[in-house]
Design an enzyme around this catalytic site. Structure first.
Site, short mmCIF file in Angstrom:
data_model
loop_
_atom_site.label_atom_id
_atom_site.label_comp_id
_atom_site.label_asym_id
_atom_site.label_seq_id
_atom_site.Cartn_x
_atom_site.Cartn_y
_atom_site.Cartn_z
CB CYS A 85 -0.95 -0.01 1.19
SG CYS A 85 -1.96 -1.50 1.20
CB CYS A 212 -12.28 -1.52 7.17
SG CYS A 212 -12.30 -2.69 8.53
CE LYS A 333 -14.23 4.19 7.65
NZ LYS A 333 -15.04 4.00 6.44
CG HIS A 337 -6.10 2.25 0.66
ND1 HIS A 337 -4.94 2.81 0.14
CD2 HIS A 337 -5.69 1.22 1.43
CE1 HIS A 337 -3.89 2.12 0.58
NE2 HIS A 337 -4.31 1.15 1.35
#
Ligand SMILES: [Zn+2]
Lengths: 388, 133
Positions: A85, A212, A333, A337
């Protein structure tokens, strides 16, 4: 080392897209190139973050295809960078080093991901491939599971009740959704309540669905150039004042995972290069892949004492208008992402903020911003400080 | 350079009921699971050691959304071994729908389970398991 600046930036809408990875990146990159007042043939190298193109689209070696799509000349090296990431953060740091060294004058950096092309079981499995494949993957650990363990250890270590910590975590989600509601490129542009977070389904105890970040398609790109020529590219340059990158091993080797050592190293390098301290930073885009991740990142970057990051959220210090706005874009959030692109999307937001172009979510008077991108099981962290 | 203890040998040890690791001849630290250098000081003079297989849970999570190839719910934990290293494993013998809040600090014994080959797993695997004692 030469001084390095960002000329132009570009970003797609984040969310679910039916564009290919190459198309998503080319769209963002062309925006960055055009706004830098250059032609594509003036770009001398491309560093492109992409994590799972092979699983998403059956596409390996996407970087030269993106270069060709954009019309970059064949003598331009195009390199895919993978740091889970943190991939685009790694790509930007690479671009910075090549320009700072004097080897290139103009480098394109960014990233792209099409995570929604995978169903949830496959996406969960492939995201977990950043865990240690010999010793940890066979437990069925997931990415939310890693941060679930961070949260449980955090509550235990600092003597917080899990209930108190969970409420502070939920406040991170509420804040970032509030910010994201003001970002036209965000995946979720809708405010949520504490109750929404605390009543959402459990994903990896104690993390619930609204703790998440989502799976996201999207791309972002920046043009990095030598300060010697930046005047020809833009009249609103944003300078890269400091960069840092740290590395670590499997989760078990890291032991106390409330302290992310790769981040402490990366932030330390960036502050040292910039000659700045945490108190000099006006706004932050950091890696809130999970709500607890924002709390530990805000501590690891030096903004709050260890164990007090949640309290700062509770007091509103990290909201727009607070002492240190964190994730004014909505963060991972709410903005979304797209894992290979996230570091570049953070750079996009900070450049726009420092130029005063963020409209309703503008952080007034911001002159110095900092980004933080984390990859894998707390294994790769890139921190970058930007200033005008 | 020869590997002092490979991951396959570590697995074979677990299957034979032994938790193997490496003891550094320079600083005395135990490196578990094994790697080519000491986890503490980086030295390469490492001797294969048998650990007592006991530890305590430091943190855990209950996985409710599982990756392809796994069936939720199950518990993943990090335990600190008596000799110092931390290991990731599955806590077994506990109903995850019972109150799990008291799990941190519980003493455990290291065991294992064999995981049949998954997609992209380079063959069979072995997961560490923790039995509550
Ligand atoms: Zn040693």
């Amino acid at each position: 080392m030469r001084k390095v600046a960002i000329a132009g930036v570009g970003m797609t809408k984040f969310g679910r897209s039916d564009k290919s990875g190459v198309e998503l990146f080319a769209g963002a990159a062309m925006e960055a190139i055009t706004s830098s007042n250059i032609k594509t043939r003036e770009v001398q190298a491309l560093f492109l973050g992409n994590v799972l193109g092979d699983f998403e689209e059956g596409q390996l070696n996407i970087a030269p295809l993106c270069a060709n799509e954009l019309g970059l000349p064949v003598d331009v090296p195009a390199t895919r960078v993978e740091g889970a990431c943190a991939s685009a953060g790694v790509a930007i740091r690479e671009a910075f080093i090549w320009v700072a060294s004097g080897y290139y004058d103009i480098v394109l950096a960014g990233g792209v991901e099409r995570a929604t092309a995978m169903d949830t079981p496959l996406a969960t499995r492939t995201f977990a491939m950043s865990s240690e494949s010999r010793y940890e993957v066979f437990t069925g650990v997931t990415f939310p599971g890693v941060f679930g363990m961070v949260a449980r250890l955090y509550a235990d270590k600092y003597g917080l009740s899990l209930q108190t910590l969970k409420e502070q975590m939920a406040m991170v989600a509420v804040k970032n959704h509030k910010h994201g509601a003001k970002n036209p490129l965000a995946q979720f542009q809708k405010e949520i309540s504490l109750e929404t977070v605390l009543k959402s389904p459990m994903v990896a105890d104690p993390l619930q669905l609204f703790d998440c970040c989502p799976f996201t398609d999207g791309a972002a790109a920046i043009v990095v150039a030598s300060a010697d020529i930046i005047g020809k590219l833009t009249d609103k340059p944003v300078y890269i004042l400091g960069v840092g990158q740290g590395s670590n091993g499997s989760l078990g080797r890291q032991k106390d995972i409330t302290r992310i050592k790769a981040r402490e190293a990366a932030a330390g390098q960036a502050y040292k290069m910039a000659g700045l301290r945490p108190s000099d930073i006006d706004l932050v885009e950091l890696h809130d892949c999970f709500t607890i991740a924002e709390i530990v990142a805000s501590e690891g970057m030096g903004f709050f004492e260890f164990g007090t990051g949640g309290k700062a959220v509770e007091k509103g210090e990290t909201a727009i208008g607070g002492r240190l706005p964190i994730n004014p874009s909505g963060g991972l959030k709410a903005k979304g992402h797209p894992i290979g692109a996230t570091g570049a999307a953070q750079a996009y937001e900070i450049v726009k903020q420092l130029r005063g172009e963020c409209g309703e979510r503008q952080v007034d008077g911001a002159r110095i911003g900092m980004s933080d991108t984390l990859g894998g099981d707390l294994a790769t962290v890139v921190d970058i400080i930007y200033g005008v | 350079m020869d590997y002092p203890l490979t991951h396959r040998q570590f697995y074979e040890g677990l299957k034979a009921g032994e938790l193997l690791g490496l003891k550094c001849q320079s600083c005395g630290t135990y490196t578990v699971p094994p790697k080519i250098t000491c986890a503490e000081c980086g030295h390469t003079e490492l001797e294969i050691a048998r650990l007592n297989g006991m530890g305590k849970i430091r943190t855990f999570t209950v996985i409710r959304v599982a990756p392809e190839g796994f069936n939720a719910p199950y518990i993943v934990a990090l335990a600190e071994l008596d000799e110092g290293p931390w290991l990731m494993g599955n806590v077994e013998g506990l109903d995850v729908d019972d109150n799990v809040d008291g799990l941190i600090g519980r003493k455990v014994r290291v065991d294992h389970k064999v995981i049949p080959p998954l997609n992209y797993s380079a063959g069979e695997g072995v997961a560490v398991t923790f039995q509550l004692v």
